[in-house]
Design a protein around this motif. Structure first.
Motif, PDB file in Angstrom:
ATOM      1  N   THR A  66       0.859  -1.178   0.000  1.00 13.52           N
ATOM      2  CA  THR A  66       0.000   0.000   0.000  1.00 13.52           C
ATOM      3  C   THR A  66       0.893   1.225   0.000  1.00 13.52           C
ATOM      4  OG1 THR A  66      -1.764  -1.172   1.141  1.00 13.52           O
ATOM      5  CG2 THR A  66      -1.821   1.234   1.230  1.00 13.52           C
ATOM      6  N   PHE A  67       0.673   2.089  -0.972  1.00 16.49           N
ATOM      7  CA  PHE A  67       1.436   3.322  -1.101  1.00 16.49           C
ATOM      8  C   PHE A  67       0.566   4.499  -0.696  1.00 16.49           C
ATOM      9  CE2 PHE A  67       3.312   0.403  -4.148  1.00 16.49           C
ATOM     10  CZ  PHE A  67       4.653   0.561  -3.906  1.00 16.49           C
ATOM     11  N   VAL A  68       1.206   5.494  -0.116  1.00 18.15           N
ATOM     12  CA  VAL A  68       0.571   6.803   0.054  1.00 18.15           C
ATOM     13  C   VAL A  68       1.381   7.722  -0.846  1.00 18.15           C
ATOM     14  CG1 VAL A  68      -0.071   8.656   1.621  1.00 18.15           C
ATOM     15  CG2 VAL A  68      -0.165   6.260   2.401  1.00 18.15           C
ATOM     16  N   TYR A  69       0.781   8.064  -1.988  1.00 15.51           N
ATOM     17  CA  TYR A  69       1.444   8.839  -3.035  1.00 15.51           C
ATOM     18  C   TYR A  69       0.809  10.228  -3.087  1.00 15.51           C
ATOM     19  CZ  TYR A  69       2.408  10.495  -7.752  1.00 15.51           C
ATOM     20  OH  TYR A  69       2.760  11.266  -8.827  1.00 15.51           O
ATOM     21  N   ASP A  70       1.601  11.254  -2.758  1.00 14.51           N
ATOM     22  CA  ASP A  70       1.094  12.628  -2.702  1.00 14.51           C
ATOM     23  C   ASP A  70      -0.205  12.702  -1.902  1.00 14.51           C
ATOM     24  OD1 ASP A  70       3.257  13.611  -4.112  1.00 14.51           O
ATOM     25  OD2 ASP A  70       2.186  13.728  -6.025  1.00 14.51           O
ATOM     26  N   GLY A  71      -0.247  11.967  -0.794  1.00 15.69           N
ATOM     27  CA  GLY A  71      -1.387  12.003   0.110  1.00 15.69           C
ATOM     28  C   GLY A  71      -2.522  11.064  -0.243  1.00 15.69           C
ATOM     29  N   LYS A  72      -2.461  10.402  -1.400  1.00 14.36           N
ATOM     30  CA  LYS A  72      -3.523   9.495  -1.832  1.00 14.36           C
ATOM     31  C   LYS A  72      -3.077   8.047  -1.645  1.00 14.36           C
ATOM     32  CE  LYS A  72      -6.240   8.051  -5.788  1.00 14.36           C
ATOM     33  NZ  LYS A  72      -6.279   7.968  -7.237  1.00 14.36           N
ATOM     34  N   GLU A  73      -3.930   7.239  -1.028  1.00 11.95           N
ATOM     35  CA  GLU A  73      -3.599   5.843  -0.774  1.00 11.95           C
ATOM     36  C   GLU A  73      -3.997   4.968  -1.958  1.00 11.95           C
ATOM     37  OE1 GLU A  73      -5.328   2.745   2.347  1.00 11.95           O
ATOM     38  OE2 GLU A  73      -4.171   4.352   3.317  1.00 11.95           O
ATOM     39  N   GLU A  74      -3.097   4.055  -2.326  1.00  9.43           N
ATOM     40  CA  GLU A  74      -3.358   3.111  -3.402  1.00  9.43           C
ATOM     41  C   GLU A  74      -2.595   1.825  -3.112  1.00  9.43           C
ATOM     42  OE1 GLU A  74      -2.133   5.604  -6.657  1.00  9.43           O
ATOM     43  OE2 GLU A  74      -0.016   5.136  -6.388  1.00  9.43           O
ATOM     44  N   THR A  75      -3.170   0.698  -3.493  1.00 10.55           N
ATOM     45  CA  THR A  75      -2.544  -0.590  -3.216  1.00 10.55           C
ATOM     46  C   THR A  75      -2.145  -1.261  -4.526  1.00 10.55           C
ATOM     47  OG1 THR A  75      -3.802  -0.855  -1.174  1.00 10.55           O
ATOM     48  CG2 THR A  75      -2.849  -2.847  -2.121  1.00 10.55           C
ATOM     49  N   ALA A  76      -0.898  -1.705  -4.579  1.00 10.78           N
ATOM     50  CA  ALA A  76      -0.356  -2.396  -5.749  1.00 10.78           C
ATOM     51  C   ALA A  76      -0.161  -3.866  -5.404  1.00 10.78           C
ATOM     52  CB  ALA A  76       0.970  -1.771  -6.168  1.00 10.78           C
ATOM     53  N   ALA A  78       1.088  -7.948  -7.029  1.00 13.02           N
ATOM     54  CA  ALA A  78       2.064  -8.564  -7.933  1.00 13.02           C
ATOM     55  C   ALA A  78       1.638  -8.318  -9.379  1.00 13.02           C
ATOM     56  CB  ALA A  78       2.165 -10.060  -7.652  1.00 13.02           C
ATOM     57  N   GLY A  79       2.574  -7.812 -10.180  1.00 10.78           N
ATOM     58  CA  GLY A  79       2.318  -7.492 -11.577  1.00 10.78           C
ATOM     59  C   GLY A  79       2.024  -6.020 -11.813  1.00 10.78           C
ATOM     60  N   ASP A  80       1.763  -5.252 -10.739  1.00 11.44           N
ATOM     61  CA  ASP A  80       1.514  -3.813 -10.862  1.00 11.44           C
ATOM     62  C   ASP A  80       2.821  -3.039 -10.745  1.00 11.44           C
ATOM     63  OD1 ASP A  80      -1.254  -4.195 -10.997  1.00 11.44           O
ATOM     64  OD2 ASP A  80      -1.546  -3.825  -8.849  1.00 11.44           O
ATOM     65  N   VAL A  81       2.791  -1.810 -11.266  1.00  9.47           N
ATOM     66  CA  VAL A  81       3.932  -0.890 -11.159  1.00  9.47           C
ATOM     67  C   VAL A  81       3.473   0.358 -10.426  1.00  9.47           C
ATOM     68  CG1 VAL A  81       5.534   0.586 -12.443  1.00  9.47           C
ATOM     69  CG2 VAL A  81       5.040  -1.713 -13.266  1.00  9.47           C
ATOM     70  N   HIS A  82       4.257   0.779  -9.454  1.00 10.19           N
ATOM     71  CA  HIS A  82       4.046   2.073  -8.784  1.00 10.19           C
ATOM     72  C   HIS A  82       5.146   3.005  -9.284  1.00 10.19           C
ATOM     73  CE1 HIS A  82       3.496   5.137  -5.714  1.00 10.19           C
ATOM     74  NE2 HIS A  82       4.793   5.027  -5.447  1.00 10.19           N
ATOM     75  N   TYR A  83       4.758   4.210  -9.679  1.00 14.18           N
ATOM     76  CA  TYR A  83       5.717   5.193 -10.185  1.00 14.18           C
ATOM     77  C   TYR A  83       5.625   6.460  -9.343  1.00 14.18           C
ATOM     78  CZ  TYR A  83       7.795   8.660 -13.341  1.00 14.18           C
ATOM     79  OH  TYR A  83       8.555   9.663 -13.881  1.00 14.18           O
ATOM     80  N   CYS A  84       6.763   6.959  -8.894  1.00 14.77           N
ATOM     81  CA  CYS A  84       6.841   8.211  -8.160  1.00 14.77           C
ATOM     82  C   CYS A  84       7.762   9.149  -8.935  1.00 14.77           C
ATOM     83  CB  CYS A  84       7.366   7.991  -6.744  1.00 14.77           C
ATOM     84  SG  CYS A  84       7.280   9.480  -5.715  1.00 14.77           S
ATOM     85  N   PRO A  85       7.189  10.121  -9.670  1.00 16.37           N
ATOM     86  CA  PRO A  85       8.004  11.048 -10.454  1.00 16.37           C
ATOM     87  C   PRO A  85       8.836  11.984  -9.574  1.00 16.37           C
ATOM     88  CG  PRO A  85       5.684  11.141 -11.123  1.00 16.37           C
ATOM     89  CD  PRO A  85       5.763  10.357  -9.851  1.00 16.37           C
ATOM     90  N   CYS A  86       9.782  12.634 -10.198  1.00 15.35           N
ATOM     91  CA  CYS A  86      10.608  13.639  -9.534  1.00 15.35           C
ATOM     92  C   CYS A  86       9.709  14.699  -8.898  1.00 15.35           C
ATOM     93  CB  CYS A  86      11.549  14.269 -10.568  1.00 15.35           C
ATOM     94  SG  CYS A  86      12.747  15.408  -9.872  1.00 15.35           S
ATOM     95  N   HIS A  88       7.808  14.398  -6.313  1.00 13.06           N
ATOM     96  CA  HIS A  88       6.606  13.859  -5.687  1.00 13.06           C
ATOM     97  C   HIS A  88       7.000  13.035  -4.460  1.00 13.06           C
ATOM     98  CE1 HIS A  88       3.560  14.966  -8.749  1.00 13.06           C
ATOM     99  NE2 HIS A  88       4.655  15.049  -9.504  1.00 13.06           N
ATOM    100  N   THR A  89       6.019  12.791  -3.603  1.00 10.99           N
ATOM    101  CA  THR A  89       6.251  12.145  -2.309  1.00 10.99           C
ATOM    102  C   THR A  89       5.485  10.833  -2.222  1.00 10.99           C
ATOM    103  OG1 THR A  89       6.541  14.302  -1.276  1.00 10.99           O
ATOM    104  CG2 THR A  89       6.000  12.485   0.182  1.00 10.99           C
ATOM    105  N   HIS A  90       6.124   9.850  -1.590  1.00  6.70           N
ATOM    106  CA  HIS A  90       5.427   8.591  -1.337  1.00  6.70           C
ATOM    107  C   HIS A  90       5.982   7.888  -0.115  1.00  6.70           C
ATOM    108  CE1 HIS A  90       8.216   5.766  -3.938  1.00  6.70           C
ATOM    109  NE2 HIS A  90       8.915   6.623  -3.247  1.00  6.70           N
ATOM    110  N   ARG A  91       5.226   6.903   0.347  1.00  7.55           N
ATOM    111  CA  ARG A  91       5.647   5.962   1.380  1.00  7.55           C
ATOM    112  C   ARG A  91       5.074   4.618   0.995  1.00  7.55           C
ATOM    113  NH1 ARG A  91       5.123   6.368   6.635  1.00  7.55           N
ATOM    114  NH2 ARG A  91       4.275   4.333   7.075  1.00  7.55           N
ATOM    115  N   ALA A  92       5.599   3.543   1.556  1.00  5.36           N
ATOM    116  CA  ALA A  92       5.142   2.197   1.219  1.00  5.36           C
ATOM    117  C   ALA A  92       4.933   1.403   2.504  1.00  5.36           C
ATOM    118  CB  ALA A  92       6.164   1.499   0.331  1.00  5.36           C
TER     119      ALA A  92
END
Length: 110
Positions: A66-76, A78-86, A88-92
């Motif tokens: 489960t990622f919190v990407y720029d304040g939004k929670e999303e779950t990845a 197996a087989g998914d890709v999470h991308y965090c651009p320059c 931007h903020t995330h946690r896992a």
């Protein structure tokens, strides 16, 4: 160039980037790009951080994260890709009872 993760020593990091629990990484780093095979153990997390001067691509190999990407929670899964651009903020977080494995690439963008 072949990177053989079987030949790279695993490093255990407790509380990676301010997170909690055990993070295990096998890292190849040429100063321009980091290429990693990682395990986020059950119940562990990677702390909140901002990618400045680089970005991160994370391909989930096993489990779910489960990622919190720029304040939004999303779950990845197996087989998914999470991308965090320059810039931007995330946690896992691995909120499950099984280890999650992922392949990550962090290229320098500046």
């Amino acid at each position: 160039m072949i990177i053989n993760f079987k030949e790279i020593e695993a490093k255990h990091v407790d509380g990676f980037k301010g997170g909690e629990g055990d993070f295990i990484t096998k890292l190849a780093d040429d100063g321009k790009v980091k290429i990693m095979l990682n395990t986020l153990t059950a119940g562990s997390s990677i702390g909140t951080h901002t990618h400045i001067g680089n970005c991160e691509v994370m391909y989930i190999l096993k489990g779910e994260i489960t990622f919190v990407y720029d304040g939004k929670e999303e779950t990845a899964h197996a087989g998914d890709v999470h991308y965090c651009p320059c810039d931007h903020t995330h946690r896992a977080e691995n909120r499950t009872s099984e280890d999650a494995e992922f392949f990550a690439i962090v290229p320098e963008t500046k």
